[in-house]
Design a protein around this motif. Sequence first.
Motif, PDB file in Angstrom:
ATOM      1  N   ASN A 229       0.829  -1.214   0.000  1.00  0.00           N
ATOM      2  CA  ASN A 229       0.000   0.000   0.000  1.00  0.00           C
ATOM      3  C   ASN A 229       0.856   1.253   0.000  1.00  0.00           C
ATOM      4  O   ASN A 229       0.527   2.237  -0.675  1.00  0.00           O
ATOM      5  CB  ASN A 229      -0.945  -0.015   1.203  1.00  0.00           C
ATOM      6  CG  ASN A 229      -2.164  -0.904   0.910  1.00  0.00           C
ATOM      7  OD1 ASN A 229      -2.492  -1.124  -0.268  1.00  0.00           O
ATOM      8  ND2 ASN A 229      -2.811  -1.421   1.929  1.00  0.00           N
TER       9      ASN A 229
ATOM     10  N   ASN B  27       0.354   3.834  -2.858  1.00  0.00           N
ATOM     11  CA  ASN B  27      -0.084   5.190  -2.453  1.00  0.00           C
ATOM     12  C   ASN B  27       0.859   6.232  -3.038  1.00  0.00           C
ATOM     13  O   ASN B  27       0.425   7.288  -3.512  1.00  0.00           O
ATOM     14  CB  ASN B  27      -0.101   5.331  -0.934  1.00  0.00           C
ATOM     15  CG  ASN B  27      -1.213   4.503  -0.284  1.00  0.00           C
ATOM     16  OD1 ASN B  27      -1.182   4.235   0.905  1.00  0.00           O
ATOM     17  ND2 ASN B  27      -2.196   4.068  -1.072  1.00  0.00           N
TER      18      ASN B  27
ATOM     19  N   SER C 299      -0.025   7.326  -6.260  1.00  0.00           N
ATOM     20  CA  SER C 299      -1.371   7.934  -6.255  1.00  0.00           C
ATOM     21  C   SER C 299      -2.470   6.907  -6.497  1.00  0.00           C
ATOM     22  O   SER C 299      -3.488   7.207  -7.141  1.00  0.00           O
ATOM     23  CB  SER C 299      -1.502   9.049  -7.298  1.00  0.00           C
ATOM     24  OG  SER C 299      -0.401   9.870  -7.277  1.00  0.00           O
TER      25      SER C 299
ATOM     26  N   PRO D   5      -5.143   4.277  -4.603  1.00  0.00           N
ATOM     27  CA  PRO D   5      -5.660   4.033  -3.251  1.00  0.00           C
ATOM     28  C   PRO D   5      -5.213   2.682  -2.687  1.00  0.00           C
ATOM     29  O   PRO D   5      -4.906   1.760  -3.445  1.00  0.00           O
ATOM     30  CB  PRO D   5      -7.189   4.062  -3.426  1.00  0.00           C
ATOM     31  CG  PRO D   5      -7.446   4.190  -4.872  1.00  0.00           C
ATOM     32  CD  PRO D   5      -6.179   4.399  -5.607  1.00  0.00           C
ATOM     33  N   SER D   6      -5.206   2.570  -1.371  1.00  0.00           N
ATOM     34  CA  SER D   6      -4.756   1.337  -0.711  1.00  0.00           C
ATOM     35  C   SER D   6      -5.651   0.163  -1.087  1.00  0.00           C
ATOM     36  O   SER D   6      -6.841   0.336  -1.384  1.00  0.00           O
ATOM     37  CB  SER D   6      -4.828   1.492   0.806  1.00  0.00           C
ATOM     38  OG  SER D   6      -3.965   2.509   1.210  1.00  0.00           O
TER      39      SER D   6
END
Length: 670
Positions: A522, A526, A529, A531-532
């Motif tokens: 993650n 992240n 850019s 999302p997790s």
Amino acid sequence: MHESNYIADYVFIGLGAANSLIIKQMHAHDMLSTASLVIIEPDEKLLNDKTFCFWAQDEEITELGFASLINHSWERLGINEDAPQPVWPYTYHHISSLTLYDEIRSILFTCNVVFIRERAESIEKNPDACILTIRTPNHTINAKHVFDSRPPRWNPPSTHETLLLQSFFGRRIRTEEPQFDSNTFTMMDFSVDQSIATQFVYVLPFSSTHALIELTRFGASPINYEYAQEQLNAYFKLKQFGNHTIESEEQGIIPMSTCAIKQDQQCDNFFRTGSGAGRIKPSTGYAFKELARDAIHIVKSLNNENPPKRIIQRTGRFAFYDRILLKILELHPHRGKEIFEDLFHHVRGTRVLQFLEEKTSFIEDIAIFMALPKVLFMKYAMKDICANLTRNAIGLLPLSISLIFLLSEYLGLDLLSWIILAIGMIVIGIPHGAIDHVLNIPERSRTSFALFILGYVAKGMIMFAIWIMSPLIGLIIFLLYSMWHFGQAEYEQESVHNKGLIFMRGVAVLSFILATHIPETNAIINALSIPSIPDSAGLLTSSLLSESSVLLLLMTVFIQPRKSMILSTASLLLGIFLPLLQAFGVYFVFHHSVLGWNHLKKGLQKTHMQLWQLSAPFSITAIGILLLFFFITGYTITGFAPLFFIFLSCLSFPHVLEMHSFYGSIFKRK
Ligand SMILES: Cc1cc2nc3c(=O)[nH]c(=O)nc-3n(C[C@H](O)[C@H](O)[C@H](O)COP(=O)(O)OP(=O)(O)OC[C@H]3O[C@@H](n4cnc5c(N)ncnc54)[C@H](O)[C@@H]3O)c2cc1C
């Protein structure tokens, strides 16, 4: 029988020796009277195309059902001009292939049988039922049982394996004067040219004036017609056969291969038979007795008698001896004469025959090897052992590296792991992807090379553009083709080409590495850019994703429990305790890249050094770019990792495409 729902009980692909002997056995067990048969064989089998000889004890003749087939027998064996030796308790027998074909024809005459005079092109397994579908150019046949005697397809030889040919060219002659002892066959007479390959003359006398005389070669290329004529003429002159008539000529080629045979279908009602089932002994070319034993075995298993599992790939000490002898004959053809002469001079003929049919004990084998050129045999025995160890070392490498990394972590020597990883990346990780320019077109013109580079960069740029437009889509595409590529390298190693399995293994491996390091994964995505990845608590741990990925990974091992796959899975499991980049690095560098490198070495027939030379310009460029990234991102792993993954994805996109066509072309060549 074009397209129909008709299902035959037994379909025989090929009606040569192996399938004929199976039909004979089935007939003896009364399995054919109510069965429906289909025979797919392009040849009418009306000629005596082969001379089957073998040695056997009297009780074996009855056991194997040969009594009605034998045309002639010999009790003594000759080597060169040496005094003939009795072969008791064996007798050397001859069966002409036409006698066998005629007997099978008379059996089939009483059966419900359809003949298709075509070549079988493909066999597929119907997933819902135990039915196999065979296609020929004009027919589609469904079958409950298939006996496939098409010739074998071998994997390309690795360093310790050999593929030679036993080729022969013979004349059946009648002499005016008595010339032969009809009770002695000459197994090997080396009084012919030895400069090209190991060559000898094989003589089967059927009477004092009638014999089959064959020039035989163990070599990489087969004997050609003119050469055989010249050698046989010289031999006939040497032996002073005098006036004679040539009744017929015959020739043949028997593959002598220690390479692994590719296995197509693996199901209980599909039987690979004959040479395609590895039944020819590689060092001698003899197979007939083994084919008859195999026929008995197959018929037992059809009658649910549970005989031991049939083995296609030869293993054990006799396979080891075969590999040594064939390697010597391949690399030192002029020493064959000396080896066989030493063997027959120092060891009783009967013991040699016993050894050749793999019935001697280990102690007896040692006594036999003592009669042979010891240094030569020791040298190639050691080479074979080393080659096997190296092959296993490839499987053990990622596991060993994972253990070293864990130990380094435990001892607080993290830097050591990063150094090993960096060296691995420079020596093999990057170079294995830097040879793409020669993969599918070995010699390129300048224009073609420039076009290749342009195309390669363009594909990388397309990938980069996708990352810029949507990092999420970029990541998904990157993961998908990496999964395919990883699975493809692992299964190519095992010669498995099932696309579903390949992709499943790739999905399992990559998702396992990422899902068992969710916080680090993650952090990287992240930074890109993205999302997790959502996760929730599992049954035993805090991560459902990681538990599911372990299950998927183990499932792929249960589906294909191969040694290399078990070892790489063990190393992946250890990776749970390593940082993400190290876990990925061990798999990528020390498993995937090592496998790929070896496939390139084999497929392109290059040495390690030649591969490094070819890869050098592109490797150096890639290493330079990576160092630049490292410099730009302030020498931090977290800053470097996202850039590294984007760069890797842009570089690997064209590489995966090139490797895919490369694997495809090797697969077709096999
Ligand atoms: C000339 C020769 C002599 C030999 N002599 C001896 C010997 O003396 N002693 C010994 O022990 N071994 C001997 N061998 C080795 C071995 O016993 C034979 O090769 C034996 O014939 C192998 O049996 P098979 O059924 O695998 O192959 P084959 O007997 O060759 O039968 C295979 C059959 O399959 C057919 N076929 C091939 N492709 C297709 C297709 N796509 N669709 C349908 N049919 C197809 C072929 O036409 C052929 O009839 C000899 C081999 C050769 C070539």
